[in-house]
Write a protein that holds these residues in place. Structure first.
Motif, short mmCIF file in Angstrom:
data_model
loop_
_atom_site.label_atom_id
_atom_site.label_comp_id
_atom_site.label_asym_id
_atom_site.label_seq_id
_atom_site.Cartn_x
_atom_site.Cartn_y
_atom_site.Cartn_z
N GLY A 93 35.96 23.82 71.04
CA GLY A 93 36.02 22.97 69.86
C GLY A 93 36.43 21.55 70.20
O GLY A 93 35.85 20.58 69.68
N ILE B 193 33.47 19.72 71.87
CA ILE B 193 32.43 19.28 70.93
C ILE B 193 32.90 18.07 70.14
O ILE B 193 32.16 17.10 69.94
CB ILE B 193 32.06 20.44 69.99
CG1 ILE B 193 31.37 21.54 70.80
CG2 ILE B 193 31.15 19.96 68.86
CD1 ILE B 193 31.13 22.81 70.04
N LEU B 194 34.16 18.09 69.69
CA LEU B 194 34.70 16.94 68.97
C LEU B 194 34.74 15.70 69.86
O LEU B 194 34.44 14.59 69.42
CB LEU B 194 36.11 17.26 68.46
CG LEU B 194 36.19 18.07 67.17
CD1 LEU B 194 37.64 18.46 66.87
CD2 LEU B 194 35.62 17.29 66.00
N GLN C 44 38.30 26.09 64.60
CA GLN C 44 37.37 25.14 65.20
C GLN C 44 36.12 24.95 64.34
O GLN C 44 35.42 23.93 64.48
CB GLN C 44 36.96 25.61 66.60
CG GLN C 44 38.13 25.92 67.52
CD GLN C 44 39.17 24.82 67.55
OE1 GLN C 44 38.86 23.65 67.73
NE2 GLN C 44 40.44 25.20 67.37
N ARG D 280 36.95 22.11 61.90
CA ARG D 280 37.22 20.90 62.67
C ARG D 280 35.91 20.27 63.18
O ARG D 280 35.73 19.05 63.12
CB ARG D 280 38.14 21.21 63.85
CG ARG D 280 39.55 21.60 63.42
CD ARG D 280 40.46 21.84 64.61
NE ARG D 280 40.86 20.58 65.23
CZ ARG D 280 40.59 20.25 66.49
NH1 ARG D 280 39.91 21.09 67.25
NH2 ARG D 280 41.00 19.10 66.99
N THR D 281 35.02 21.11 63.68
CA THR D 281 33.73 20.57 64.15
C THR D 281 32.87 20.10 62.98
O THR D 281 32.07 19.17 63.13
CB THR D 281 32.97 21.63 64.95
OG1 THR D 281 32.91 22.86 64.20
CG2 THR D 281 33.68 21.91 66.27
N GLY E 225 33.74 16.69 62.38
CA GLY E 225 33.10 15.85 63.38
C GLY E 225 31.66 15.52 63.02
O GLY E 225 31.19 14.39 63.26
N TYR F 148 28.85 24.19 62.85
CA TYR F 148 28.19 22.96 63.28
C TYR F 148 26.74 23.15 63.71
O TYR F 148 25.96 22.20 63.68
CB TYR F 148 28.97 22.30 64.41
CG TYR F 148 29.21 23.17 65.61
CD1 TYR F 148 28.28 23.26 66.64
CD2 TYR F 148 30.38 23.91 65.73
CE1 TYR F 148 28.50 24.06 67.74
CE2 TYR F 148 30.61 24.71 66.83
CZ TYR F 148 29.68 24.78 67.83
OH TYR F 148 29.90 25.59 68.92
#
Length: 329
Positions: free
Chosen positions: A141, A144-145, A178, A181-182, A185, A212
């Motif tokens: 995660g 990716i962020l 995650q 969170r993604t 993003g 995502y």
């Protein structure tokens, strides 16, 4: 000891001894059972020549095939706690991580790099299924962020090659966190006006598909890739019905509008470059319908005004489609 014992017998024994050969020299195609020499398969980007089956490809090799000249710069990703829950099942989680890192030579399942594709700067993140099934954990995660933040900083498109079995169970709720969170993003990319292109590879399932991976501006898939949340067998056992043929494959999702295009691996680079060049163009101001109507009316009035000023009036159209001017009386 005569020459038979000292020379002949050792040579005979050397012929009888079985030589050790690597086990991965020949690779079997899952569809047709064809045996392909590993160097031929690698030269063809891990696509079986006759059947066209797309094998899984290491993250580093995918980046080499994608970027111009195989040159790219690896983006450093943030470090996270190795085993926050002190998880253990049949094997300790830290031991599983060590084995996966030794096998793939990667820190975790996601690798981020920046470089140029057809002379265009882009940022790319690749999930490697060989690293614990490409599972989504804290390290993945964060990677990716970090890739999305790098794309925003450099003002480049962000391309994600997804391949995962879902969230990493050894990290529990921390791995599930995650997903939102993604998603944040992805919203960051949209606010920056940057393209976000997702490439589905085989397989892409679980929490990755639920977050995502399904939020891209454009969704591309490799042929035959398995894409879904739960697996086909789980769904069949749950609903107790036979699923349609080719269910959850890239071609099935393309027919039902979940994927924008299915592209052969050899054509991925050119396709992504073309899409990025289109999406990174500046917006063109398109005139409204009212403006178009007014402009058309002005263009029609101008010939009549010129004819009146010259003392002529437009006559009826004769054969041939041209108007013959008539002198004013």
């Amino acid at each position: 000891m005569n020459w038979i014992n000292s020379v002949v017998r050792p040579k005979i024994r050397s012929f009888l001894v079985k030589r050790d050969t690597p086990e991965n020299l020949w690779i079997k195609c899952p569809e047709t059972g064809e045996m392909v020499f590993h160097r031929d398969l690698e030269a063809n980007q891990w696509v079986v020549p006759n059947s066209g089956h797309h094998m899984r490809i290491p993250a580093k090799k995918r980046l080499e095939f994608l970027f111009d000249g195989g040159e790219y710069e690896v983006v450093e990703t943030p470090q996270v706690a190795a085993d926050p829950l002190k998880f253990r099942d049949e094997k300790r989680y830290v031991d599983r991580l060590k084995d996966a890192r030794a096998k793939t030579e990667m820190d975790d399942a996601v690798m981020v790099a920046s470089g140029k594709l057809k002379a265009q700067p882009i940022t790319v993140a690749v999930q490697d299924f060989s690293f614990m099934g490409g599972s989504l954990g804290m390290a993945a995660g964060e990677a990716i962020l970090k890739g999305m933040e790098t794309a925003v900083e450099n003002e480049t498109p962000f391309v994600l090659f997804a391949a995962s079995g879902g969230a990493r169970m050894q990290e529990g709720i921390l791995s599930l966190m995650q997903m939102p969170r993604t998603t944040v993003g992805v919203q960051m990319l949209r606010e920056a006006g940057l393209p976000y292109i997702v490439v589905f590879t085989n397989p892409t399932t679980g929490g990755v598909t639920a977050s995502y991976a399904m939020l891209g501006d454009i969704h591309i898939s490799e042929p035959g890739a398995l894409i879904g949340f739960a697996g086909p067998r789980v769904i069949e056992q749950t609903i107790r019905e036979k699923l349609p043929e080719r269910f959850q494959t890239a071609e099935y999702l393309l027919e039902h509008g979940m994927v924008d295009m299915v592209v052969h691996r050899h054509e991925l680079g050119e396709t992504i470059a073309r899409l990025c060049s289109i999406l990174m163009k500046r917006e063109v101001e398109v005139p409204t319908l009212d403006e178009v109507g007014v402009q058309a009316a002005l263009e029609l009035e101008e010939p009549a005004k010129r004819a009146e000023g010259a003392g002529e009036v437009p006559a009826k159209t004769e054969k041939g489609g041209q108007e013959q001017p008539k002198a004013a009386e």
